[in-house]
Design a protein around this motif. Structure first.
Motif, PDB file in Angstrom:
ATOM      1  N   ASN A   1       0.840  -1.195   0.000  1.00 41.55           N
ATOM      2  CA  ASN A   1       0.000   0.000   0.000  1.00 41.55           C
ATOM      3  C   ASN A   1       0.876   1.246   0.000  1.00 41.55           C
ATOM      4  O   ASN A   1       1.855   1.331   0.732  1.00 41.55           O
ATOM      5  CB  ASN A   1      -0.918  -0.002   1.227  1.00 41.55           C
TER       6      ASN A   1
ATOM      7  N   TRP B   1      -9.613   1.708  -1.906  1.00 43.64           N
ATOM      8  CA  TRP B   1      -8.981   0.963  -0.812  1.00 43.64           C
ATOM      9  C   TRP B   1      -9.478   1.469   0.536  1.00 43.64           C
ATOM     10  O   TRP B   1      -9.833   0.679   1.413  1.00 43.64           O
ATOM     11  CB  TRP B   1      -7.462   1.096  -0.917  1.00 43.64           C
ATOM     12  N   HIS B   2      -9.503   2.790   0.715  1.00 47.93           N
ATOM     13  CA  HIS B   2      -9.991   3.352   1.980  1.00 47.93           C
ATOM     14  C   HIS B   2     -11.474   3.038   2.183  1.00 47.93           C
ATOM     15  O   HIS B   2     -11.914   2.811   3.317  1.00 47.93           O
ATOM     16  CB  HIS B   2      -9.760   4.864   2.007  1.00 47.93           C
TER      17      HIS B   2
ATOM     18  N   ASP C   1     -13.012   0.363   1.130  1.00 45.14           N
ATOM     19  CA  ASP C   1     -13.096  -1.036   1.540  1.00 45.14           C
ATOM     20  C   ASP C   1     -12.744  -1.211   3.016  1.00 45.14           C
ATOM     21  O   ASP C   1     -13.222  -2.150   3.660  1.00 45.14           O
ATOM     22  CB  ASP C   1     -12.158  -1.897   0.686  1.00 45.14           C
ATOM     23  N   GLN C   2     -11.897  -0.309   3.547  1.00 47.31           N
ATOM     24  CA  GLN C   2     -11.533  -0.370   4.980  1.00 47.31           C
ATOM     25  C   GLN C   2     -12.536   0.371   5.866  1.00 47.31           C
ATOM     26  O   GLN C   2     -12.345   0.448   7.085  1.00 47.31           O
ATOM     27  CB  GLN C   2     -10.136   0.255   5.196  1.00 47.31           C
ATOM     28  N   ASP C   3     -13.571   0.967   5.236  1.00 48.92           N
ATOM     29  CA  ASP C   3     -14.584   1.748   5.958  1.00 48.92           C
ATOM     30  C   ASP C   3     -13.964   2.969   6.643  1.00 48.92           C
ATOM     31  O   ASP C   3     -14.442   3.433   7.684  1.00 48.92           O
ATOM     32  CB  ASP C   3     -15.305   0.877   6.997  1.00 48.92           C
ATOM     33  N   ASP C   4     -12.889   3.513   6.036  1.00 43.03           N
ATOM     34  CA  ASP C   4     -12.188   4.643   6.655  1.00 43.03           C
ATOM     35  C   ASP C   4     -12.994   5.931   6.623  1.00 43.03           C
ATOM     36  O   ASP C   4     -12.899   6.747   7.547  1.00 43.03           O
ATOM     37  CB  ASP C   4     -10.843   4.868   5.943  1.00 43.03           C
TER      38      ASP C   4
END
Length: 492
Positions: free
Chosen positions: A239, A422-423, A425-428
Motif C-alpha cells: 500500500n 482501498w480506503h 473497503d476499509q470503511d475509513d
C-alpha cells in the motif's frame, strides 16, 4: 594520400572545436560522448579505435566518403558483418544537453540488459527520439523484443530521470504498446515490458491494478550499477503512503484560525474560501482558488507566492489592497484575461466552482458533501485537483479536474481512484467522520474526468481502453470560458 593519414587529418580538423557526436548508420552512439580516437594504417585500409568512459569501438575504415569542417563520413567494416556501414562524425561545437546524452547512453545499456535477460529473443532498434505525432516521449528508451512471430513492446527509464518521468512510464508505455500493435506486420505484440531503476516501481505497480489485463504488462527493476534485473509482481506492491485526516482535526484547525480568517473572508465573502492545506493542519484562505493567506504556528500570514508577511494591525491596509487587486483581476468578467492573477492556478479556480455546485457537472452528485484531496498523499499537492463526493443515492464519486491538456490525466485519476476504493473497503471514510448521515454503497466509486472540451489529450483515449471495466469513467467537457460559469458541452 595514405588512408590513415587522410582520416587522421580529417578527424583532427573536426575535433579542434570539441569532441564530435558519433553516429553509425544514422544512430547516435551516446556512449561515445566525449570520444577519443586513434588511427592506425592497416594495408590499404585504416584501423579506427574509438573510446570513451562508457564504451570502446573498433572499425576498419575502407574510405573517407565526405570531409568538411562540420562533418566527416567514413565507410567502415564491422567485424563479423559482411555489409559495410557508415560512421559519421558531427562537429561538437556547443556542448550537448546532459540529459540527452544520458538517455542515449541508457539506450545502449538497456539493449545489453535485454540481451542478458532474454537471450532467446531479438532486440529490435531501441530509440529515444520523440514522436510527437503519436505522443511518444523522448524521455524513455523504446523498442521491441521478438521471438518467432511474437513480440513485446519495451519501454525503459534512465536512472537519471526525475520522479515525475519515472512515475509517468505506464501512460507512455500503454501508448507505445498500442502504437506497436497498430503498426505490427510480422509479429503479434503480446504485451509490454517496463524497466525502471531499482526502488522506483511502487507507483507503476500500484497503477497496474487498474488495468483490464494487468498480466499483459511486465514490470522490471534494474540495478544501475550491477545490471541485475528483477521482475516485480503485483503481489510485491504494498500500500502506498496515503491516509485520511479525521474531520474533527480539520474542524479544530479551522476553529483555531476562525477569528482571524472570518474577518478576512468578509472582505469578499463570495470569492474567499477557508480550508485546510493538504497533508497538514494549516488553514488556507483562497480567492477563487488562489491562496493569499495562511494560518500557521498561531499567526496569519498573507501575500502571494514567496512574498508573505505576518498580518499585524499595521499591515491590515496592505491586506485590503491585495484583496482589491484580486477582485479586479481575478474576476470572471475581468477585462484583462492575460493578467497573471487571472491566469494563476486555474485548476484551483475550477475546483471552487465545482465544489460549490457539483450538480452542474452531474445531476446525481450530492451538493451537501464535497471534499478536496481526501485521502491525502505523502507528496502533498500533486499538481492535480481531486474532489471526493457522493451521488444522491450514496455511491462515492471521484472528480479529477484539469484546466489544461495533460497526457497523464487518466492514469493520475485512476491512481487516486484506487486509493479511494482501498480506503472505502476499509470503511475509513465513516470512521474518520466523512459523509455524515450518508449510507455509502459498497460499489466501486464513479470516476469523473472534468476539463474544458478541447483540453482532453488525444492519447487519453488510448489509456482509457486499457482500464478495467470495474472503473466507470465519465468525461465531462466544459466550455472554454468556464470561469464565467460551468456549462457542459458533452459527456462521454
Amino acid at each position: 594520400m595514405e588512408l590513415a593519414a587522410e582520416l587522421r587529418g580529417a578527424l583532427d580538423g573536426l575535433c579542434a572545436s570539441g569532441a564530435p557526436e558519433v553516429r553509425e548508420n544514422g544512430e547516435w552512439l551516446a556512449a561515445l560522448d566525449g570520444v577519443n580516437y586513434e588511427v592506425r594504417a592497416q594495408g590499404e585500409s585504416a584501423l579506427l579505435h574509438l573510446w570513451s568512459a562508457q564504451q570502446t569501438l573498433v572499425r576498419r575504415v575502407v574510405r573517407v566518403v565526405e570531409e568538411s569542417p562540420e562533418r566527416v563520413v567514413v565507410e567502415v567494416v564491422r567485424f563479423g558483418h559482411s555489409r559495410h556501414a557508415q560512421l559519421e562524425f558531427v562537429a561538437g561545437g556547443a556542448s550537448r544537453e546532459p540529459r540527452r546524452v544520458g538517455r542515449g547512453q541508457f539506450c545502449d545499456r538497456l539493449r545489453q540488459l535485454l540481451t542478458d535477460q532474454f537471450p532467446d529473443e531479438t532486440v529490435d532498434s531501441l530509440v529515444t527520439s520523440a514522436d510527437l505525432h503519436h505522443s511518444l516521449s523522448g524521455s524513455y528508451a523504446r523498442g521491441l523484443l521478438h521471438r518467432g512471430s511474437e513480440a513485446y513492446a519495451v519501454l525503459g527509464a534512465s536512472p537519471n530521470e526525475d520522479s515525475a518521468t519515472i512515475d509517468g512510464i505506464l501512460t507512455f508505455g500503454l501508448i507505445w504498446l498500442q502504437h506497436a500493435r497498430d503498426r505490427a506486420r510480422r509479429h503479434s505484440v503480446r504485451g509490454l515490458r517496463l524497466f525502471l531503476p531499482r526502488g522506483t516501481s511502487a507507483i507503476s505497480a500500484h497503477r497496474l491494478r487498474a488495468l483490464a489485463s494487468p498480466g499483459q504488462i511486465e514490470l522490471y527493476e534494474y540495478d544501475p550499477m550491477y545490471g541485475r534485473v528483477r521482475r516485480i509482481g503485483l503481489s510485491d506492491a504494498g500500500n502506498l503512503a496515503t491516509w485520511i485526516t479525521p474531520r474533527r482535526e480539520i474542524e479544530q484547525a479551522i476553529a483555531a484560525a476562525l477569528p482571524h480568517a472570518e474577518r478576512i473572508r468578509l472582505l469578499a465573502p463570495e470569492a474567499i474560501r477557508v480550508g485546510v492545506a493538504a497533508a497538514s493542519q494549516e488553514v488556507t484562505l483562497r480567492f477563487r482558488g488562489l491562496e493569499f493567506a495562511r494560518w500557521r504556528l498561531g499567526a496569519m500570514w498573507f501575500g502571494l507566492g514567496d512574498h508573505q508577511q505576518v498580518l499585524t494591525p499595521e499591515r491590515w491596509p496592505a491586506l485590503e489592497s491585495l484583496v482589491r487587486q484580486l477582485e479586479t483581476h481575478r474576476h470572471p468578467l475581468a477585462s484583462d484575461t492575460k493578467h497573471r492573477l487571472f491566469r494563476a492556478q486555474p485548476e484551483r479556480w475550477l475546483e471552487t466552482m465545482v465544489a460549490a455546485d457539483p450538480s452542474r457537472i452531474d445531476a446525481r452528485l450530492d451538493v451537501r458533501h464535497m471534499y478536496t484531496q481526501v485521502p491525502a498523499f505523502s507528496s502533498g499537492d500533486r499538481g492535480m485537483i481531486d474532489l471526493l463526493g457522493t451521488t444522491r443515492d450514496g455511491r462515492l464519486a471521484v472528480l479529477e479536474l484539469k484546466a489544461s491538456e495533460d497526457i497523464h490525466l487518466v492514469m493520475q485519476a485512476v491512481d487516486y481512484w484506487l486509493r479511494v476504493r482501498w480506503h472505502h473497503d476499509q470503511d475509513d471514510f465513516r470512521r474518520y467522520g466523512y459523509f455524515p448521515d450518508v449510507p455509502l454503497k459498497a460499489k466501486p466509486p464513479l470516476l469523473f474526468l472534468v476539463a474544458p472540451g478541447f483540453r482532453f489529450h488525444p492519447a487519453n483515449d488510448i489509456v482509457l481502453r486499457y482500464l478495467s471495466p470495474e472503473i466507470e469513467v465519465e468525461r465531462i467537457a466544459l466550455a472554454e470560458n468556464w470561469r464565467r460559469g460551468l456549462h457542459v458541452l458533452f459527456r462521454q
